[in-house]
Scaffold this motif. Structure first.
Motif, mmCIF file in Angstrom:
data_model
loop_
_atom_site.group_PDB
_atom_site.id
_atom_site.type_symbol
_atom_site.label_atom_id
_atom_site.label_comp_id
_atom_site.label_asym_id
_atom_site.label_seq_id
_atom_site.Cartn_x
_atom_site.Cartn_y
_atom_site.Cartn_z
ATOM 1 N N ASP A 130 0.810 -1.222 0.000
ATOM 2 C CA ASP A 130 0.000 0.000 0.000
ATOM 3 C C ASP A 130 0.847 1.277 0.000
ATOM 4 N N GLY A 131 1.849 1.319 -0.869
ATOM 5 C CA GLY A 131 2.656 2.527 -1.018
ATOM 6 C C GLY A 131 3.776 2.684 -0.003
ATOM 7 N N LYS A 132 3.906 1.764 0.934
ATOM 8 C CA LYS A 132 5.009 1.789 1.906
ATOM 9 C C LYS A 132 5.850 0.538 1.725
ATOM 10 N N VAL A 133 7.093 0.586 2.206
ATOM 11 C CA VAL A 133 7.982 -0.567 2.124
ATOM 12 C C VAL A 133 8.329 -1.002 3.542
ATOM 13 N N TYR A 134 8.123 -2.284 3.818
ATOM 14 C CA TYR A 134 8.418 -2.860 5.131
ATOM 15 C C TYR A 134 9.518 -3.904 4.981
ATOM 16 N N ASN A 135 10.495 -3.874 5.866
ATOM 17 C CA ASN A 135 11.533 -4.895 5.892
ATOM 18 C C ASN A 135 11.016 -6.073 6.706
ATOM 19 N N VAL A 136 10.845 -7.212 6.037
ATOM 20 C CA VAL A 136 10.207 -8.386 6.621
ATOM 21 C C VAL A 136 11.201 -9.549 6.626
ATOM 22 N N ASP A 137 11.282 -10.265 7.743
ATOM 23 C CA ASP A 137 12.156 -11.431 7.858
ATOM 24 C C ASP A 137 11.514 -12.636 7.194
ATOM 25 N N PHE A 138 12.283 -13.325 6.367
ATOM 26 C CA PHE A 138 11.841 -14.563 5.741
ATOM 27 C C PHE A 138 12.700 -15.716 6.235
ATOM 28 N N ASP A 139 12.059 -16.804 6.596
ATOM 29 C CA ASP A 139 12.726 -18.049 6.965
ATOM 30 C C ASP A 139 12.177 -19.099 6.010
ATOM 31 N N ASP A 140 12.913 -19.346 4.922
ATOM 32 C CA ASP A 140 12.498 -20.257 3.849
ATOM 33 C C ASP A 140 13.020 -21.658 4.119
ATOM 34 N N ASP A 146 12.052 -35.065 -5.451
ATOM 35 C CA ASP A 146 12.677 -35.935 -6.444
ATOM 36 C C ASP A 146 13.473 -35.026 -7.379
ATOM 37 N N ASP A 147 13.940 -35.531 -8.513
ATOM 38 C CA ASP A 147 14.796 -34.699 -9.368
ATOM 39 C C ASP A 147 14.054 -33.563 -10.058
ATOM 40 N N LYS A 148 12.718 -33.552 -9.997
ATOM 41 C CA LYS A 148 11.925 -32.506 -10.651
ATOM 42 C C LYS A 148 11.175 -31.585 -9.689
ATOM 43 N N VAL A 149 10.803 -32.059 -8.506
ATOM 44 C CA VAL A 149 9.892 -31.331 -7.618
ATOM 45 C C VAL A 149 10.577 -30.930 -6.309
ATOM 46 N N MET A 150 10.390 -29.658 -5.932
ATOM 47 C CA MET A 150 10.845 -29.157 -4.643
ATOM 48 C C MET A 150 9.698 -28.380 -4.004
ATOM 49 N N LEU A 151 9.459 -28.626 -2.723
ATOM 50 C CA LEU A 151 8.437 -27.905 -1.966
ATOM 51 C C LEU A 151 9.093 -26.817 -1.138
ATOM 52 N N ASN A 152 8.396 -25.700 -0.945
ATOM 53 C CA ASN A 152 8.940 -24.546 -0.227
ATOM 54 C C ASN A 152 7.880 -23.989 0.713
ATOM 55 N N GLU A 165 2.527 -16.884 5.828
ATOM 56 C CA GLU A 165 3.351 -17.933 5.230
ATOM 57 C C GLU A 165 3.177 -17.945 3.719
ATOM 58 N N VAL A 166 4.255 -18.345 3.046
ATOM 59 C CA VAL A 166 4.217 -18.550 1.608
ATOM 60 C C VAL A 166 4.509 -20.034 1.381
ATOM 61 N N THR A 167 3.677 -20.676 0.588
ATOM 62 C CA THR A 167 3.863 -22.082 0.245
ATOM 63 C C THR A 167 3.924 -22.191 -1.271
ATOM 64 N N LEU A 168 4.922 -22.905 -1.783
ATOM 65 C CA LEU A 168 4.973 -23.081 -3.225
ATOM 66 C C LEU A 168 5.594 -24.407 -3.612
ATOM 67 N N THR A 169 5.299 -24.820 -4.827
ATOM 68 C CA THR A 169 5.829 -26.045 -5.404
ATOM 69 C C THR A 169 6.613 -25.686 -6.654
#
Length: 173
Positions: A130-140, A146-152, A165-169
């Motif tokens: 919303d027009g401001k910048v916040y410094n946010v800590d990420f712990d990924d 397997d050789d093709k798939v990684m979960l995050n 939380e952010v979840t991705l494949t």
């Protein structure tokens, strides 16, 4: 009484501390970051607020290339609200096996540790809201399946307070 409060506080801090990546040393398949993050990858993810509600979805295409111990990850994001963004990471493998990373919206350096099938990546992200910048800590936390798939799964916090939380494949093409 003060002594008991100090002990209770110290135990509370210890309980909040997450275990390190070393606990995954025996897990397979073994993650070789320079091999997995090389070529084209796609990822699909969500951002969830503190209450667990999905606030944003995204898709990212990553073009990753390494020259020696230096890698460049060129990430192109498409967000569920129709916006797009780009982040370019430069990663460097250190002599001790850890990784350091920089990007335009990362404050200082990201620090990555690999053990077994896991990568723990910690950094501060300059996050525009919303027009401001916040410094946010990420712990990924990333886990090679397997050789093709990684979960995050990424935990976001500010001053020690959970923001979401952010979840991705990731899928390697």
């Amino acid at each position: 009484m003060k002594f008991l409060l100090v002990i209770a506080f110290a135990l509370g801090l210890t309980a909040c501390a997450s275990k390190g990546v070393e606990q995954y040393r025996a897990e397979r398949p073994t993650l070789d970051l320079k091999t997995y993050l090389n070529g084209t990858l796609e990822a699909w993810g969500i951002f969830q607020g503190r209450g667990g509600e999905v606030q944003k979805r995204f898709h990212v295409v990553i073009d990753a290339r390494w020259t020696g111990d230096t890698g460049v990850l060129d990430e192109h994001f498409s967000w569920s609200d129709g916006t797009t963004s780009r982040r370019v990471w430069t990663l460097t493998k250190q002599a001790d096996g850890t990784f350091r990373g920089t990007a335009d919206d990362v404050v200082g350096e990201a620090i990555g540790e690999v053990a077994g099938n896991a990568l723990r990546w910690r950094y501060v992200l300059a996050l525009p809201v919303d027009g401001k910048v916040y410094n946010v800590d990420f712990d990924d936390w990333m886990f090679l399946m397997d050789d093709k798939v990684m979960l995050n799964r990424s935990y976001m916090s500010k001053w020690g307070f959970d923001l979401g939380e952010v979840t991705l494949t990731f899928v390697k093409r």
